[in-house]
Structure formats: structure tokens, C-alpha cells
Motif scaffolding. Structure first.
Motif, mmCIF file in Angstrom:
data_model
loop_
_atom_site.group_PDB
_atom_site.id
_atom_site.type_symbol
_atom_site.label_atom_id
_atom_site.label_comp_id
_atom_site.label_asym_id
_atom_site.label_seq_id
_atom_site.Cartn_x
_atom_site.Cartn_y
_atom_site.Cartn_z
ATOM 1 N N GLY A 1 0.798 -1.213 0.000
ATOM 2 C CA GLY A 1 0.000 0.000 0.000
ATOM 3 C C GLY A 1 0.837 1.271 0.000
ATOM 4 O O GLY A 1 2.022 1.260 0.312
ATOM 5 N N ALA A 2 0.162 2.384 -0.332
ATOM 6 C CA ALA A 2 0.859 3.657 -0.504
ATOM 7 C C ALA A 2 1.510 4.152 0.785
ATOM 8 O O ALA A 2 2.571 4.778 0.750
ATOM 9 N N LEU A 3 0.885 3.896 1.935
ATOM 10 C CA LEU A 3 1.410 4.433 3.180
ATOM 11 C C LEU A 3 2.589 3.632 3.727
ATOM 12 O O LEU A 3 3.283 4.100 4.635
ATOM 13 N N LEU A 4 2.838 2.442 3.187
ATOM 14 C CA LEU A 4 3.885 1.585 3.745
ATOM 15 C C LEU A 4 4.998 1.276 2.746
ATOM 16 O O LEU A 4 5.960 0.597 3.100
ATOM 17 N N ILE A 5 4.883 1.783 1.510
ATOM 18 C CA ILE A 5 5.914 1.500 0.511
ATOM 19 C C ILE A 5 7.267 2.033 0.961
ATOM 20 O O ILE A 5 8.297 1.349 0.862
ATOM 21 N N ALA A 6 7.287 3.260 1.464
ATOM 22 C CA ALA A 6 8.549 3.864 1.898
ATOM 23 C C ALA A 6 9.197 3.035 2.996
ATOM 24 O O ALA A 6 10.431 2.940 3.067
ATOM 25 N N ALA A 7 8.378 2.424 3.853
ATOM 26 C CA ALA A 7 8.923 1.596 4.931
ATOM 27 C C ALA A 7 9.670 0.388 4.377
ATOM 28 O O ALA A 7 10.739 0.018 4.881
ATOM 29 N N MET A 8 9.144 -0.227 3.328
ATOM 30 C CA MET A 8 9.817 -1.388 2.741
ATOM 31 C C MET A 8 11.059 -1.004 1.958
ATOM 32 O O MET A 8 11.920 -1.837 1.700
ATOM 33 N N LEU A 9 11.152 0.262 1.580
ATOM 34 C CA LEU A 9 12.382 0.739 0.958
ATOM 35 C C LEU A 9 13.462 0.997 2.006
ATOM 36 O O LEU A 9 14.628 0.660 1.812
ATOM 37 N N ILE A 10 13.062 1.587 3.117
ATOM 38 C CA ILE A 10 14.030 2.100 4.083
ATOM 39 C C ILE A 10 14.430 1.074 5.143
ATOM 40 O O ILE A 10 15.622 0.891 5.432
ATOM 41 N N ILE A 11 13.448 0.383 5.737
ATOM 42 C CA ILE A 11 13.740 -0.440 6.906
ATOM 43 C C ILE A 11 14.674 -1.613 6.588
ATOM 44 O O ILE A 11 15.671 -1.818 7.300
ATOM 45 N N PRO A 12 14.425 -2.429 5.539
ATOM 46 C CA PRO A 12 15.374 -3.524 5.273
ATOM 47 C C PRO A 12 16.782 -3.024 4.959
ATOM 48 O O PRO A 12 17.775 -3.620 5.396
#
Length: 263
Positions: free
Chosen positions: A188-199
Motif C-alpha cells: 500500500g501507498a502508506l507503507l511503501i517507503a517503509a519497505m524501501l528504508i527499513i530492510p
């Protein structure tokens, strides 16, 4: 034997991790986290465009993500303050997209699926789009790896080596737009950035080379997708947020391991 929809969801999650891992490393190195967030928020406006024009959602998302990335790059080149500019563009695009969707009366839309992902509803055609986009991004990054790394390290060094840093930045911008388009269905749009940054942030604490960080980010992203899906199946929690929560747990573990290793 796992149900077919879980197998498809797992394959989709690994596909997103494959592209998000190396790209997320560059997002961290270049301090583009807010840029990625703004592009991801604009995805909802792309959904609205796709519904209004009766085009595939992935195509609409890609068009708007590219437009957002180009707009931000244009404003940055003209000296605008990036933090405030990105804040205005990100939230304006998200709000405009939500408002625009409400003007499509002929279509009933589950907004939560676009905001937080609906990985369990991924079909075979979605898998083709996700893996096609992921392989395109990986091929692009591998092809431009040394140039991208040099431009990230120093614009002056890149220029002295005959590399146009602005062109390499455009390559990352295009790759980011593709990842946003293919990952919308997964997290989803609100969590895409998290999957880019956190791993990528989790891999940074353990890696000794840029290549090691990129590969580690892929591994942690894939493990997060599988662990999040397993937790979602076991505890009946939302799949997209569960994946990001698993990634956050991996980050905590690697941060502790890195600290212990440092001691």
C-alpha cells in the motif's frame, strides 16, 4: 500444503523485496527517505487517475509517480527547500487522490487495499507485473551500479570521471517510480517507503560493502515478507502492516547485533 493465494502472496512479497533492497540502499545513502515517501503518497492520485480513465491501476500509479518525481527534481534544481516542498507535495497528492476517488460513483473502491496493501488478493497477472517491474529495476541498478555509486559518493568525483550526476539521479527517480507502482498492491501507498528504508537500514548495520548492504537488504526484505505473511495467517492481522512490522523487528535485531559486534 499452503493455499494458492498464500503462495502467490509470498512470491509477490519476495519480488518487491528484490527491487526495494538495492534501491532502498541508495535512498538511505542519498538521504532520499522523504522523497520516496512523497512519491509513494502520490500513488493514491495515480489510482484515482486510473479509475477515472479506465486504465490499469499500475499504469496510472506509474504515471503519477513519475510526474511527482520529475516535479520534485525540477523544484530541487531551482533551489526550493526540499523538506517543506516534499511535505506539501506528498500530503497534497494523497488528499487530492482520496478526494478524486470519491468522484468516481460507478466504482466501489476499498481504499484500505490501496493505503495498506492487499497482498493476499494478488493474482497471476499481478505477479507478472510485480516481477517484471522488479527485474527491470534490478537490471537497471546493476547496469548503472558503479556510476550510481560514484555519483552518490561525490558529485564532484562523478563529474571528474565523466559521469553526469543529474542523469544518475534521474535513473534512481525512474526506478523509484517503478517500485512504487508495483509495490502498491503488496504493502500500500502508506507503507511503501517503509519497505524501501527499513530492510536497507537493517542491512547497513551488518554489511561491510555497498554490495553487501544491497544484497542484505534484499534478504531482509524477503524474510520480512515471509515472516509477516506467516504472522498474518497465524494471528489474523493485516498482511501489509504485518510485513512492515516484521521488517522493523529485523531492524531491531540487526541494530543490537551491530552494537554487540562494535563492543
Amino acid at each position: 500444503m499452503l493455499d494458492d493465494f498464500l503462495v502467490r502472496a509470498a512470491i509477490a512479497g519476495v519480488g518487491v523485496a528484490l527491487a526495494a533492497g538495492p534501491l532502498g540502499s541508495f535512498v538511505i545513502w542519498r538521504r532520499m527517505a522523504y522523497f520516496g515517501d512523497a512519491t509513494a503518497h502520490a500513488a493514491i492520485l495515480g489510482v484515482a487517475l486510473a479509475l477515472i480513465l479506465s486504465m490499469p491501476v499500475t499504469l496510472g500509479t506509474l504515471i503519477v509517480a513519475l510526474a511527482m518525481a520529475a516535479t520534485v527534481s525540477w523544484l530541487a534544481a531551482r533551489g526550493h527547500a526540499m523538506d517543506s516542498t516534499l511535505g506539501v507535495l506528498a500530503h497534497s497528492a494523497l488528499a487530492l487522490g482520496l478526494v478524486a476517488i470519491s468522484f468516481v460513483p460507478a466504482v466501489r473502491v476499498d481504499l484500505s487495499a490501496f493505503l495498506f496493501g492487499d497482498i493476499l488478493a494478488v493474482g497471476k497477472s499481478d505477479l507478472a507485473v510485480i516481477w517484471g517491474g522488479a527485474l527491470l529495476v534490478v537490471a537497471l541498478i546493476v547496469w548503472r551500479w558503479s556510476r550510481l555509486l560514484t555519483a552518490t559518493l561525490s558529485r564532484e568525483l562523478a563529474a571528474a570521471s565523466g559521469i553526469d550526476p543529474d542523469r544518475e539521479g534521474l535513473v534512481l527517480t525512474l526506478a523509484l517510480a517503478v517500485v512504487v507502482a508495483v509495490a502498491l498492491k503488496v504493502v500500500g501507498a502508506l507503507l511503501i517507503a517503509a519497505m524501501l528504508i527499513i530492510p536497507a537500514a537493517a542491512a547497513r548495520g551488518l554489511a561491510r560493502t555497498p554490495e553487501g548492504m544491497a544484497v542484505g537488504a534484499i534478504g531482509i526484505g524477503a524474510a520480512s515478507a515471509l515472516a509477516g505473511l506467516g504472522a498474518s495467517w497465524q494471528f489474523d492481522t493485516p498482511a501489509g502492516p504485518s510485513i512492515v512490522t516484521a521488517a522493523a523487528a529485523f531492524f531491531l535485531v540487526t541494530a543490537l547485533l551491530g552494537r554487540l559486534r562494535g563492543r
